[in-house]
Design an enzyme around this catalytic site. Structure first.
Site, PDB file in Angstrom:
ATOM      1  N   ASP A  57      48.466  40.392  42.091  1.00 27.92           N
ATOM      2  CA  ASP A  57      48.214  40.377  40.654  1.00 27.92           C
ATOM      3  C   ASP A  57      47.100  39.405  40.288  1.00 27.92           C
ATOM      4  OD1 ASP A  57      48.920  41.037  37.820  1.00 27.92           O
ATOM      5  OD2 ASP A  57      49.367  38.893  37.779  1.00 27.92           O
TER       6      ASP A  57
ATOM      7  N   LYS B 245      55.601  40.528  38.230  1.00 23.48           N
ATOM      8  CA  LYS B 245      55.918  39.084  38.241  1.00 23.48           C
ATOM      9  C   LYS B 245      57.378  38.840  37.887  1.00 23.48           C
ATOM     10  CE  LYS B 245      52.332  37.726  35.607  1.00 23.48           C
ATOM     11  NZ  LYS B 245      51.223  38.712  35.596  1.00 23.48           N
TER      12      LYS B 245
ATOM     13  N   HIS C 268      59.683  38.110  28.180  1.00 24.59           N
ATOM     14  CA  HIS C 268      58.216  38.134  28.199  1.00 24.59           C
ATOM     15  C   HIS C 268      57.714  38.604  26.845  1.00 24.59           C
ATOM     16  CE1 HIS C 268      54.106  38.597  29.677  1.00 24.59           C
ATOM     17  NE2 HIS C 268      54.075  39.706  28.954  1.00 24.59           N
TER      18      HIS C 268
ATOM     19  N   ARG D  16      40.330  42.817  36.330  1.00 30.99           N
ATOM     20  CA  ARG D  16      40.554  43.606  35.110  1.00 30.99           C
ATOM     21  C   ARG D  16      39.757  43.017  33.959  1.00 30.99           C
ATOM     22  NH1 ARG D  16      46.597  43.228  34.096  1.00 30.99           N
ATOM     23  NH2 ARG D  16      46.048  44.178  32.106  1.00 30.99           N
TER      24      ARG D  16
ATOM     25  N   SER E 234      51.247  44.419  36.046  1.00 25.51           N
ATOM     26  CA  SER E 234      51.073  42.969  36.033  1.00 25.51           C
ATOM     27  C   SER E 234      52.313  42.256  35.508  1.00 25.51           C
ATOM     28  CB  SER E 234      49.853  42.613  35.180  1.00 25.51           C
ATOM     29  OG  SER E 234      49.667  41.213  35.121  1.00 25.51           O
TER      30      SER E 234
END
Length: 445
Positions: free
Chosen positions: A163, A189, A84, A170, A185
């Site tokens: 989420d 995931k 990520h 948010r 978040s």
């Protein structure tokens, strides 16, 4: 059991929420048993009063289990990995890394996102390829991993539904930059992918979410500790994000540069970051004993052509016609026979002699965003053909009048102010500055 207003009051007053209280909140969000204003109030309370590590771990775990958690065959044990990035300019790392990891024997269920603000989105880049379908069910993801080894897809409808609700609010409540909410978040995931190992590319610099190394390290350490608390071996790279990565910015242009990288012609900065991230995953899964050996394996998967074959197979598995995939992956591909080319190209020239000292990635990306690479409103279409090619490299000597940037645009022609901004994004100076590797630091579990 505490009521939602009691939970909001408790966090508002800086008290610690228990695991059961966090579970009550997330279940109410998932089941739509809570008012939107109450969710917003809780998000603001978390933003103002923060959370301790045990609260963040509980929040992330409850978000992760709010929907489906993927299950993999026993024979894949130890091999399911992902990466990520916190987002950058010209960041096409996933397009090269996922197939390289698959070529090394990993299973990579890469669930990616779209562009946010000035940063490009992996899904937007891939959708510039005709036929590429980012929407795949869990069953389809399993099939693609079985046959290819990697996929790059959007979030499924059943994955971490809490989420989706929290993320939208948010944005609306200006709590996007809350570290506990960021960790929840991202890690929820990835946790729902049931990964063996996760590597995080946490960027810092002028074109990144974190502007300096210290704030990036704080975020990285939080993400690493949260991921490990959920049972994923989680590590991170702290990487510099000032100038664009590679030479291309913009969706289809970044696909072309990714394909060239998979054919062994990748820019040094891009390939160093790809091999560094892949090498860390190899260390964390125990396939190699040190990062240098892992980097070597990833590099060989690219230079030997195995990663390119995986990318071609992934495209076909996700809806791209075989002829199209073959054309893009051929040795002497005419990319614009497949990908749409912008109607206009314009070259910008250097305004003095000297050395390329810097390119302001944020300024460049903001201009391109206005020309069509990104979305002004959520859900609106983007122009995949808009972008820019850097015709120079950091440290290169140039003479006045030499072309340094090729701009690709369509109906939205750049204004005089935008062209001036692009020129101001380039710094040419009398001295050659030493440029460091993008990788500043590595955090291993």
């Amino acid at each position: 059991m505490s009521s939602i207003p009691e939970l909001i009051r408790k966090k508002r007053d800086g008290e610690k929420l228990s695991e059961d209280e966090i579970k009550t909140f997330i279940q109410a969000v998932t089941n739509n048993d809570i008012q939107e204003c109450q969710i917003g109030a809780m998000l603001m309370a978390i933003w103002q009063k923060n959370m301790v590590g045990t609260e963040i771990a509980a929040l992330t775990r409850e978000m992760m289990t709010s929907g489906e958690v993927m299950l993999w065959p026993e024979e894949w044990k130890g091999l399911v990995v992902d990466k990520h990035s916190t987002g950058g300019v010209g960041d096409k790392i996933s397009l090269v890394l996922a197939p390289a990891l698959a070529a090394c024997g990993f299973k990579v269920p890469m669930i990616s996102g779209r562009g946010l603000a000035h940063t490009g989105g992996t899904l937007d880049k891939l959708e510039s390829i005709p036929g590429y379908n980012i929407q795949q069910s869990t069953a389809q993801i399993h099939t693609i991993l079985s046959t290819v080894g990697c996929c790059i897809v959007g979030q499924t409808a059943t994955l971490v539904p809490a989420d989706r609700v929290l993320y939208a609010l948010r944005d609306a409540t200006s709590t996007v930059d809350s570290l506990p909410l960021i960790a929840g978040s991202i890690i929820s995931k990835k946790g729902a992918e049931s990964l063996t190992a996760l590597v995080l590319d946490v960027k810092f610099g002028g074109a990144a979410l974190c502007k300096d190394l210290a704030s990036a390290k704080e975020l990285a350490q939080l993400l690493v500790s949260t991921g490990n608390a959920l049972g994923m071996r989680t590590g991170a790279v702290l990487s510099r994000m000032n100038a664009p990565i590679g030479h291309c910015v913009g969706n289809s242009l970044e696909v072309i540069e990714s394909l060239e990288s998979l054919k062994g012609n990748g820019p040094e900065d891009l390939m160093d970051l790809v091999s560094s991230l892949g090498g860390i995953l190899m260390v964390m899964t125990g396939l190699v004993s040190d990062q240098s050996e892992g980097k070597k394996r990833i590099s060989e998967a690219v230079t030997g052509g195995a990663a390119l074959s995986k990318f071609q197979a992934m495209m076909e598995a996700q809806g791209v016609a075989k002829e199209t995939a073959r054309a893009l992956c051929s040795a002497h591909s005419d990319y614009y026979s497949v990908l749409r080319r912008a109607k206009h190209q314009r070259e910008l020239k250097t305004q003095k002699d000297g050395y390329i000292q810097d390119v302001d990635g944020l300024l460049l990306a903001e201009v391109l965003h206005k020309l069509g690479t990104g979305r002004v409103k959520a859900g609106e279409p983007i122009n995949h053909s808009v972008g820019a090619e850097l015709l120079v490299s950091l440290g290169q000597k140039v003479i006045k009048g030499a072309p340094w940037l090729r701009l690709h645009y369509d109906e939205r022609a750049p204004t005089t102010e935008q062209l001036d901004a692009l020129q101001h994004s380039l710094t040419v100076g009398p001295e050659q500055i030493t440029h460091h590797s993008l990788v500043a630091e590595v955090l291993l579990p």
